[in-house]
Design a protein around this motif. Structure first.
Motif, PDB file in Angstrom:
ATOM      1  N   ILE B  66       0.863  -1.198   0.000  1.00 43.73           N
ATOM      2  CA  ILE B  66       0.000   0.000   0.000  1.00 43.73           C
ATOM      3  C   ILE B  66       0.891   1.236   0.000  1.00 43.73           C
ATOM      4  CG2 ILE B  66      -1.650   1.354   1.364  1.00 43.73           C
ATOM      5  CD1 ILE B  66      -2.787  -1.345   2.385  1.00 43.73           C
ATOM      6  N   ASN B  67       1.909   1.196   0.846  1.00 44.94           N
ATOM      7  CA  ASN B  67       2.851   2.307   0.949  1.00 44.94           C
ATOM      8  C   ASN B  67       3.548   2.573  -0.388  1.00 44.94           C
ATOM      9  OD1 ASN B  67       3.932   4.304   2.462  1.00 44.94           O
ATOM     10  ND2 ASN B  67       4.897   2.932   3.956  1.00 44.94           N
ATOM     11  N   ALA B  68       3.804   1.479  -1.126  1.00 41.26           N
ATOM     12  CA  ALA B  68       4.494   1.606  -2.407  1.00 41.26           C
ATOM     13  C   ALA B  68       3.527   1.960  -3.546  1.00 41.26           C
ATOM     14  CB  ALA B  68       5.222   0.306  -2.724  1.00 41.26           C
ATOM     15  N   GLY B  69       2.269   2.111  -3.194  1.00 45.84           N
ATOM     16  CA  GLY B  69       1.282   2.508  -4.201  1.00 45.84           C
ATOM     17  C   GLY B  69       0.904   1.412  -5.182  1.00 45.84           C
ATOM     18  N   MET B  70       1.092   0.143  -4.780  1.00 50.43           N
ATOM     19  CA  MET B  70       0.778  -0.967  -5.692  1.00 50.43           C
ATOM     20  C   MET B  70      -0.717  -1.291  -5.642  1.00 50.43           C
ATOM     21  SD  MET B  70       4.108  -3.195  -4.623  1.00 50.43           S
ATOM     22  CE  MET B  70       3.831  -4.641  -5.632  1.00 50.43           C
ATOM     23  N   ARG B  71      -1.485  -0.346  -6.114  1.00 47.26           N
ATOM     24  CA  ARG B  71      -2.932  -0.388  -5.995  1.00 47.26           C
ATOM     25  C   ARG B  71      -3.573  -1.696  -6.496  1.00 47.26           C
ATOM     26  NH1 ARG B  71      -6.459   4.057  -6.060  1.00 47.26           N
ATOM     27  NH2 ARG B  71      -8.527   3.163  -6.050  1.00 47.26           N
ATOM     28  N   ALA B  72      -3.343  -2.020  -7.754  1.00 48.01           N
ATOM     29  CA  ALA B  72      -4.022  -3.177  -8.341  1.00 48.01           C
ATOM     30  C   ALA B  72      -3.621  -4.476  -7.645  1.00 48.01           C
ATOM     31  CB  ALA B  72      -3.714  -3.269  -9.832  1.00 48.01           C
ATOM     32  N   GLU B  73      -2.318  -4.624  -7.345  1.00 48.72           N
ATOM     33  CA  GLU B  73      -1.840  -5.845  -6.686  1.00 48.72           C
ATOM     34  C   GLU B  73      -2.493  -5.997  -5.307  1.00 48.72           C
ATOM     35  OE1 GLU B  73       0.034  -3.639  -8.180  1.00 48.72           O
ATOM     36  OE2 GLU B  73       1.653  -4.564  -9.325  1.00 48.72           O
ATOM     37  N   VAL B  74      -2.599  -4.884  -4.603  1.00 50.19           N
ATOM     38  CA  VAL B  74      -3.201  -4.931  -3.263  1.00 50.19           C
ATOM     39  C   VAL B  74      -4.674  -5.322  -3.356  1.00 50.19           C
ATOM     40  CG1 VAL B  74      -3.898  -3.507  -1.290  1.00 50.19           C
ATOM     41  CG2 VAL B  74      -1.590  -3.273  -2.233  1.00 50.19           C
ATOM     42  N   LEU B  75      -5.379  -4.676  -4.291  1.00 50.42           N
ATOM     43  CA  LEU B  75      -6.820  -4.895  -4.355  1.00 50.42           C
ATOM     44  C   LEU B  75      -7.193  -6.247  -4.978  1.00 50.42           C
ATOM     45  CD1 LEU B  75      -8.137  -1.311  -5.161  1.00 50.42           C
ATOM     46  CD2 LEU B  75      -7.875  -2.430  -2.952  1.00 50.42           C
ATOM     47  N   ARG B  76      -6.212  -6.879  -5.635  1.00 54.80           N
ATOM     48  CA  ARG B  76      -6.478  -8.203  -6.193  1.00 54.80           C
ATOM     49  C   ARG B  76      -6.050  -9.315  -5.246  1.00 54.80           C
ATOM     50  NH1 ARG B  76      -4.224  -7.232 -12.237  1.00 54.80           N
ATOM     51  NH2 ARG B  76      -5.777  -5.627 -12.706  1.00 54.80           N
ATOM     52  N   SER B  77      -5.363  -8.951  -4.180  1.00 51.64           N
ATOM     53  CA  SER B  77      -4.865  -9.959  -3.240  1.00 51.64           C
ATOM     54  C   SER B  77      -6.041 -10.662  -2.549  1.00 51.64           C
ATOM     55  CB  SER B  77      -3.983  -9.286  -2.195  1.00 51.64           C
ATOM     56  OG  SER B  77      -3.589 -10.214  -1.223  1.00 51.64           O
ATOM     57  N   ASN B  78      -5.852 -11.940  -2.248  1.00 53.20           N
ATOM     58  CA  ASN B  78      -6.922 -12.640  -1.527  1.00 53.20           C
ATOM     59  C   ASN B  78      -6.869 -12.318  -0.037  1.00 53.20           C
ATOM     60  OD1 ASN B  78      -4.849 -14.144  -0.410  1.00 53.20           O
ATOM     61  ND2 ASN B  78      -5.684 -16.146  -0.966  1.00 53.20           N
ATOM     62  N   THR B  79      -5.834 -11.600   0.389  1.00 52.58           N
ATOM     63  CA  THR B  79      -5.598 -11.386   1.817  1.00 52.58           C
ATOM     64  C   THR B  79      -6.807 -10.822   2.578  1.00 52.58           C
ATOM     65  OG1 THR B  79      -3.243 -11.243   1.462  1.00 52.58           O
ATOM     66  CG2 THR B  79      -4.076 -10.221   3.474  1.00 52.58           C
ATOM     67  N   PRO B  80      -7.385  -9.690   2.134  1.00 47.64           N
ATOM     68  CA  PRO B  80      -8.518  -9.172   2.916  1.00 47.64           C
ATOM     69  C   PRO B  80      -9.664 -10.184   3.007  1.00 47.64           C
ATOM     70  CG  PRO B  80      -7.789  -7.549   1.318  1.00 47.64           C
ATOM     71  CD  PRO B  80      -7.054  -8.810   1.000  1.00 47.64           C
ATOM     72  N   ILE B 102      -8.759  -2.053   8.585  1.00 44.42           N
ATOM     73  CA  ILE B 102      -8.122  -1.761   7.295  1.00 44.42           C
ATOM     74  C   ILE B 102      -8.498  -2.850   6.283  1.00 44.42           C
ATOM     75  CG2 ILE B 102      -5.900  -1.553   6.083  1.00 44.42           C
ATOM     76  CD1 ILE B 102      -4.768  -0.389   8.761  1.00 44.42           C
ATOM     77  N   MET B 103      -8.551  -4.110   6.739  1.00 43.76           N
ATOM     78  CA  MET B 103      -8.938  -5.210   5.842  1.00 43.76           C
ATOM     79  C   MET B 103     -10.354  -4.992   5.302  1.00 43.76           C
ATOM     80  SD  MET B 103      -6.426  -7.189   5.396  1.00 43.76           S
ATOM     81  CE  MET B 103      -4.792  -7.311   6.095  1.00 43.76           C
ATOM     82  N   TYR B 104     -11.262  -4.560   6.171  1.00 44.87           N
ATOM     83  CA  TYR B 104     -12.627  -4.280   5.698  1.00 44.87           C
ATOM     84  C   TYR B 104     -12.614  -3.158   4.654  1.00 44.87           C
ATOM     85  CZ  TYR B 104     -15.076  -7.254   9.075  1.00 44.87           C
ATOM     86  OH  TYR B 104     -15.568  -8.328   9.777  1.00 44.87           O
ATOM     87  N   ALA B 105     -11.796  -2.139   4.906  1.00 43.02           N
ATOM     88  CA  ALA B 105     -11.716  -1.021   3.957  1.00 43.02           C
ATOM     89  C   ALA B 105     -11.178  -1.508   2.613  1.00 43.02           C
ATOM     90  CB  ALA B 105     -10.830   0.087   4.529  1.00 43.02           C
ATOM     91  N   LEU B 106     -10.196  -2.413   2.647  1.00 42.39           N
ATOM     92  CA  LEU B 106      -9.624  -2.934   1.396  1.00 42.39           C
ATOM     93  C   LEU B 106     -10.651  -3.783   0.644  1.00 42.39           C
ATOM     94  CD1 LEU B 106      -6.018  -3.847   2.587  1.00 42.39           C
ATOM     95  CD2 LEU B 106      -6.685  -1.936   1.108  1.00 42.39           C
ATOM     96  N   LYS B 107     -11.482  -4.516   1.376  1.00 41.74           N
ATOM     97  CA  LYS B 107     -12.538  -5.286   0.715  1.00 41.74           C
ATOM     98  C   LYS B 107     -13.471  -4.334  -0.029  1.00 41.74           C
ATOM     99  CE  LYS B 107     -12.895  -8.845   4.318  1.00 41.74           C
ATOM    100  NZ  LYS B 107     -13.768  -9.759   5.055  1.00 41.74           N
ATOM    101  N   ARG B 108     -13.864  -3.260   0.645  1.00 42.80           N
ATOM    102  CA  ARG B 108     -14.791  -2.308   0.013  1.00 42.80           C
ATOM    103  C   ARG B 108     -14.162  -1.689  -1.225  1.00 42.80           C
ATOM    104  NH1 ARG B 108     -15.655  -1.021   5.638  1.00 42.80           N
ATOM    105  NH2 ARG B 108     -14.270   0.787   5.510  1.00 42.80           N
ATOM    106  N   LYS B 109     -12.880  -1.316  -1.113  1.00 44.88           N
ATOM    107  CA  LYS B 109     -12.178  -0.704  -2.250  1.00 44.88           C
ATOM    108  C   LYS B 109     -12.045  -1.688  -3.410  1.00 44.88           C
ATOM    109  CE  LYS B 109      -9.788   3.365  -1.203  1.00 44.88           C
ATOM    110  NZ  LYS B 109     -10.947   3.937  -1.856  1.00 44.88           N
ATOM    111  N   ALA B 110     -11.751  -2.957  -3.076  1.00 42.56           N
ATOM    112  CA  ALA B 110     -11.565  -3.968  -4.118  1.00 42.56           C
ATOM    113  C   ALA B 110     -12.863  -4.165  -4.904  1.00 42.56           C
ATOM    114  CB  ALA B 110     -11.109  -5.285  -3.498  1.00 42.56           C
TER     115      ALA B 110
END
Lengths: 327, 203
Positions: B66-80, B102-110
Motif C-alpha cells: 500500500i505504501n508503495a502505491g501498488m494499488r491493483a496488486e493490493v486490491l487483487r490480493s486474496n488477503t482481505p 483496514i482489511m474491511y476497507a480494502l474489501k470495500r475498495k476492491a
C-alpha cells in the motif's frame, strides 16, 4: 455496570439465537429464570450484519447496527444491552465505540438514523456480552451456591473464540488471549476445567463459505487441541463457534481421517445442568455431535482429591499454581 | 536575476501535480485513524494470523505494498478476503494499527474498483452480497436463502453437496428456517440505509 434489582437488562438475541443457536436462547432463558435475571428483548431489532455488511458498504453497515442501539436506548429504563452472540456483541460495541471516538462519524450515522426518526447518543448504553453478566454480576459464589448437580469429572474445555476478548472496546476482559472468566465459571459448577491452550483461537467464522480447506483446518486445530487435553465437551459462548465446531466436525473427520467426537455446548447449557434444569429445557438434542455420552458422566460423586507428590528436600522451590478448589 | 513569467498555482484549487496517494485513500476509508502510517513492518500480524499461510500476502507485506502505491496488486490480493476477523493481529500489534478495520476497507475498495473480480477469492464478495441482500429486504439474516443463492449459483459440485447435507441436518435438528422473518420496521430500516448510502463516505 450492574443494573439495580428492578432494572432489566436490554437483550439483543441476534439472528442466530432465533434458529440455529436456539439451544443457546433456550438455555439462557431457563437459567435466567432460576437466577432471577430479567432480560427485556429490544422490540423489532434487526440483524447486525455479521462480518458481511462491513465488507460492502461502511455507512449503511454502521447505520444498520446503530438502529438497534437507538431502539435499545429509547426503550424502557435499561442502560445496558446484552448480546449472547459474540459477533453481535462486537458489532454493537464497535459502532458505539467508534461513534464516540469520531464525532464526524457519529453525526453521519445520526443523519441516516434521522431519516427513520431515530437517533443515538454514543455511550448512552453499556454493551455487554452474556458471559460478562454471569461472571461479573451474578458471580461465581452465587452460582456455585445454587449448584444442585455438580459437574464433577466432566472435563470441560472453555472456548472463548475471538470477538469477546478482542478487541474488547469496553475493557472488560482480563486478557485478549488468555481470559479466565469462563474457566472460573465452569469451576464453580464443579467441572474439571481443561487449561485449553487454543481457548481464544479462531473457529474460522464465515470461512467455511469462502474456502472450505482453510476453514476445516482451523476447526481441526481446535478439536485436536481439545482432544489432546482429553476434554469431554467444549463450552462455547458464540453461535458461530458452536456451529463451526459442531456441524462441521463430521466434515473435519472426513477430510482429515480423524475420529473426533467432542460435543460443543453453550456455557449456559452447562450452567443449566448444574442448576438441576432438565436437559430438554436447555436445548439438548439440537447438537449434531451428541452430548449423551458426556452427560452420562454427570451426577457422579465428588472425586477424591488428587494426591500431591512430595517434592524432594534437595529440589529447588517451584512456583506454585493457584489451587483449583471443588466446591 | 533574469525576469521570467512565473505563473503561480492558485491555492484554492487542488495541486494538479499532487494526487492523493493510495495510502491516503486507504487511511481515509477507515473510520478514525487506522494508524497505518505507524506500521513498523515487524510482521507480528502475519505471525499471529490463523489464515496467514493461505494468504497471498501477509498483512505486513500488504501494508508495504500500500505504501508503495501498488494499488491493483493490493486490491487483487486474496488477503482481505481470507481475513477471518479474529483481531489477533490487532491485539498484538505494537503500533496499534487497526488491521482488521483496514482489511474491511480494502474489501470495500476492491469491490468498488472491480478488482475483486480478478482475485483468487472472487467468490467471497458474492457471499457477503447474498447475506446483506436478505438483511436489507427483511431486516434479518436468512441462512437457507443465503446458502441457496450462494452455493446453488456459485458452486455446483462438492461444496453444494456439503451445503445440502448440512442444510438437511440443520432442519432435522430444528436449527434452520424455511422462510425468512421480516421485522415490522423494515421500511424504516430501508429508509435509514438509503440515507446512509446517499451520505456515503467515512469520517
Amino acid at each position: 455496570m450492574k443494573p439495580s434489582n428492578e432494572e432489566p437488562y436490554g437483550y439483543y438475541p441476534g439472528c442466530s439465537l432465533e434458529k440455529n443457536a436456539l439451544a443457546y436462547n433456550e438455555s439462557t432463558s431457563a437459567v435466567a429464570n432460576v437466577l432471577g435475571l430479567k432480560f427485556e428483548e429490544v422490540a423489532d431489532w434487526n440483524c447486525c450484519g455479521a462480518s458481511e455488511y462491513l465488507a460492502l458498504d461502511i455507512l449503511p453497515a454502521y447505520a444498520l447496527i446503530s438502529r438497534n442501539l437507538a431502539l435499545a436506548a429509547s426503550s424502557s429504563g435499561s442502560h445496558s444491552l446484552v448480546a449472547p452472540c459474540s459477533a453481535c456483541f462486537l458489532n454493537l460495541s464497535k459502532v458505539d465505540h467508534q461513534m464516540a471516538e469520531v464525532p464526524a462519524l457519529a453525526s453521519q450515522v445520526n443523519e441516516a438514523l434521522a431519516a427513520g426518526g431515530l437517533s443515538y447518543q454514543p455511550g448512552s448504553i453499556t454493551i455487554r456480552h452474556l458471559l460478562d453478566v454471569f461472571v461479573n454480576d451474578v458471580g461465581f459464589d452465587r452460582i456455585s451456591s445454587l449448584v444442585t448437580h455438580p459437574l464433577y469429572e466432566l472435563r470441560v474445555a472453555p472456548y472463548y473464540g475471538c470477538l469477546i476478548s478482542r478487541p474488547d472496546y469496553e475493557g472488560v476482559y482480563d486478557s485478549p488471549e488468555y481470559p479466565t472468566g469462563l474457566d472460573h465459571l465452569m469451576t464453580a459448577l464443579g467441572a474439571e476445567v481443561v487449561d485449553f491452550p487454543l481457548k481464544t483461537h479462531c473457529c474460522g467464522g464465515h470461512m467455511t463459505q469462502i474456502s472450505e480447506p482453510v476453514a476445516l483446518e482451523l476447526i481441526r486445530r481446535l478439536l485436536q487441541n481439545a482432544h489432546e487435553y482429553d476434554a469431554d465437551v467444549i463450552a462455547t459462548l458464540c453461535p458461530m463457534c458452536q456451529l463451526n465446531l459442531d456441524v462441521y466436525q463430521e466434515h473435519v473427520n472426513h477430510a482429515f481421517g480423524t475420529n473426533y467426537h467432542i460435543p460443543i455446548l453453550y456455557f449456559t447449557q452447562l450452567i443449566g445442568l448444574a442448576l438441576g434444569i432438565r436437559a430438554k429445557e436447555l436445548g439438548f438434542g439440537r447438537e449434531f455431535v451428541s452430548a449423551k455420552r458426556a452427560l452420562a458422566k454427570i451426577g457422579k460423586a465428588r472425586p477424591a482429591p488428587k494426591k500431591k507428590r512430595k517434592p524432594s528436600k534437595e529440589a529447588l522451590p517451584m512456583p506454585q499454581a493457584t489451587e483449583v478448589e471443588y466446591r | 536575476m533574469p525576469s521570467t513569467n512565473v505563473t503561480t498555482i492558485p491555492t484554492d484549487q487542488p495541486d494538479p501535480f499532487v494526487t492523493r496517494s493510495f495510502l491516503e485513500e486507504v487511511v481515509d476509508a477507515v473510520p478514525g485513524d487506522p494508524r497505518l502510517t505507524a506500521c513498523l513492518q515487524c510482521g507480528t500480524c502475519g505471525g499471529s494470523c490463523p489464515s496467514g499461510p493461505d494468504m497471498e500476502h501477509t498483512p505486513r507485506q500488504l501494508f508495504a505494498m500500500i505504501n508503495a502505491g501498488m494499488r491493483a496488486e493490493v486490491l487483487r490480493s486474496n488477503t482481505p478476503w481470507y481475513c477471518v476477523s479474529c483481531y489477533f493481529c490487532m491485539a498484538r500489534c505494537p503500533q496499534k494499527v487497526q488491521i482488521t478495520d483496514i482489511m474491511y476497507a480494502l474489501k470495500r475498495k476492491a469491490i468498488e474498483d472491480g478488482e475483486s473480480r480478478s482475485s483468487s477469492a472472487a467468490d467471497a464478495p458474492k457471499f457477503s452480497e447474498a447475506f446483506v441482500n436478505f438483511v436489507e429486504n427483511y431486516g434479518r439474516s436468512f441462512e437457507l436463502g443465503v446458502a441457496a443463492r450462494f452455493h446453488f449459483v456459485q458452486h455446483p459440485g462438492e461444496a453444494l453437496k456439503m451445503a445440502t447435507s448440512i442444510g438437511i441436518g440443520m432442519m432435522r435438528k430444528g436449527r434452520m428456517d424455511l422462510t425468512p422473518t421480516r421485522i415490522k420496521g423494515v421500511k424504516q430500516l430501508q429508509t435509514i440505509l438509503d440515507r446512509a448510502r446517499e451520505l456515503g463516505g467515512t469520517a
